[in-house]
Design an enzyme around this catalytic site. Sequence first.
Site, PDB file in Angstrom:
ATOM      1  N   GLU A 357      38.036 142.134 130.821  1.00  0.00           N
ATOM      2  CA  GLU A 357      36.701 141.537 130.826  1.00  0.00           C
ATOM      3  C   GLU A 357      35.443 142.436 130.992  1.00  0.00           C
ATOM      4  OE1 GLU A 357      35.799 138.223 133.340  1.00  0.00           O
ATOM      5  OE2 GLU A 357      34.144 137.225 132.148  1.00  0.00           O
ATOM      6  N   HIS A 382      40.330 136.584 128.678  1.00  0.00           N
ATOM      7  CA  HIS A 382      39.186 137.306 127.737  1.00  0.00           C
ATOM      8  C   HIS A 382      39.947 138.497 126.988  1.00  0.00           C
ATOM      9  CE1 HIS A 382      35.865 135.237 129.616  1.00  0.00           C
ATOM     10  NE2 HIS A 382      36.449 135.551 130.877  1.00  0.00           N
TER      11      HIS A 382
HETATM   12 ZN   LIG Z   1      37.257 133.233 133.660  1.00  0.00          ZN
END
Ligand SMILES: [Zn+2]
Length: 510
Positions: A357, A382
């Site tokens: 992320e 992510h």
């Molecule tokens: Zn999260």
Amino acid sequence: MTVQLQQRPHVAGVWLLLCYLTGAWSIPDPRHREALIQLEAFMQTGGQMVLTEAEQQLDALLFKMKQEETARAEFPPAVHFFKARDLIRTSPIFKLLQKMPKGGALHVHDFSMVDVDWLVQNVTYRPHCYMCGTDNQSVRFIFSAQTPRPLSHCSPWVLLENLRAKMVNSTDLDDRLGITHNLTLFTSRDPEVVYPTQDVVWEKFEQAFLAVWGLVTYAPVFRDYFYQGLTQFYVDNVMYLELRALLPEVYELDGSTHSRAWTLKTYQDVTRQFTTNHPDFLGVRVIATIHRGVNASVMAGAVEEAMELKKSFPDFMAGFDLVGREDRGRPLWYFRDALSLPAEKGITLPYFFHAGETDLEGTDVDQNLLDALLLNTSRIGHGFALLHHPVAKDLSRKKGVAVEVCPISNQVLKLVKDLRNHPAAALMSESHPVVISSDDPAMFGASGLSYDFYEAFVGFGGIKSHIGSLKQLAMNSIRYSSLESEQQEKALGLWQRRWQKFVSKWTFSK
Ligand SMILES: [Zn+2]
Ligand SMILES: *[C@@H]1O[C@H](CO)[C@@H](O)[C@H](O)[C@H]1NC(C)=O
Ligand SMILES: *[C@@H]1O[C@H](CO)[C@@H](O)[C@H](O)[C@H]1NC(C)=O
Ligand SMILES: *[C@@H]1O[C@H](CO)[C@@H](O)[C@H](O)[C@H]1NC(C)=O
Ligand SMILES: *[C@@H]1O[C@H](CO)[C@@H](O)[C@H](O)[C@H]1NC(C)=O
Ligand SMILES: *[C@@H]1O[C@H](CO)[C@@H](O)[C@H](O)[C@H]1NC(C)=O
Ligand SMILES: *[C@@H]1O[C@H](CO)[C@@H](O)[C@H](O)[C@H]1NC(C)=O
């Protein structure tokens, strides 16, 4: 210079040869072109889905709707979600997605499930609720039988009941004291001005969690909040949830606190109550989480505790994860000893790591993707940076480690501006295992899963994603859940029936 001179005839030779082979200088063969187009269509998420007649009808309708959507003056996925939300609400596609059975939400955090309006209107209006304002423009709350001990870096506690009694208009107070605006990132002001950088938005994000904390960790609220959270996902046609939970020590009005096991047990009790009231809701599993800012010894303790909890709640607890901003916290590799404890002891503790992320390509944090896979993660939270790591990407596909894509979160936290450019577009174009989720809907002014499905389907899905893509994404959310294969079969059966109902209802009504 010499190199170039030597290369030129060579390149030209290859070019001539190519022209010769493909029928010199003529237009490319349209049949060949069509075959390539079909091949790409076949490769994408849902590209191999066999569609029923009703599904094909719905698809034709969706295609038309999508064309109309792209012709709108402002194309919602290209706009910041805070400004796009009202546009999305008027979209016919969005209304359809709300009704669509979406399967499970596999990446959702415990204290951002419920609309902030509910927190303000229901929770802060309960008796014994105190508030103080911090030095740096945030707020903290606590429920207490007596005036609580003062908090450092915070103004003296005020009982909201007293404060509101003095006001003619308490809604006005909620706005003026900024109660609402301290509990969410959502703002009606220009988000680019309010949150100019990742640092600013993350600071506000973490402050908002601290502000929410004292409200939601109060035992009576804790139960109601979770029940309300399940309701919001349920009405959005989500039938299963995997909740990343910090498992805090929940407190009572007299200041006494409960253990983490109590907290997990309470989640289980509330889930049972919810599924009793809503038999078509499948249930919840919890992924215990800890903030990645801790040191190695605290992490080792947390992993030990998670192993214990997994032993006590083998079916309800799914596994373990680390939360907090990856760019500022410690990388997974720093915790390798602690995270290898279960394997060393021969104990099963599945991992569901947030990884990638980030846009800090090449840093220690950027190695999290590979390290998560080395540590046998079951899914990747992510995976925004996955395209920068061909080896990790390959491993993720081969091992069936799905990427949990949370489009609105990535946009609000400033990894991508225009959701047509989200890296998941590339993942979906080759049917990489992905699921769509909403991360922290309340913080982003969203709710449930439909807004993120909208961004995925209309934004990076583009015109070419279709009813098969939606079907595949919903099925992925069961296939890549932590449920045992037998439970997955049951879940798929349940989902299939709801899906058929949805498709036939929609095609009949048109
Ligand atoms: Zn999260
Ligand atoms: C707050 O929520 C609880 C639980 O859902 C409900 O019983 C109660 O009536 C609500 N109170 C208000 C003031 O909305
Ligand atoms: C705001 O205050 C809190 C609590 O004192 C502190 O942890 C945080 O770092 C502060 N943030 C800023 C931006 O000063
Ligand atoms: C209270 O204030 C809000 C916001 O300023 C306003 O919309 C509302 O009409 C006011 N209500 C009353 C009863 O005055
Ligand atoms: C948060 O609360 C503080 C203290 O009441 C207030 O000064 C600040 O304006 C609020 N923040 C927002 C964004 O409303
Ligand atoms: C790790 O953090 C804990 C809690 O903050 C602290 O008590 C402990 O001394 C730290 N350990 C090391 C080795 O720094
Ligand atoms: C990961 O899985 C491999 C193969 O099953 C195993 O040898 C290894 O110990 C596991 N590592 C961790 C940290 O779980």
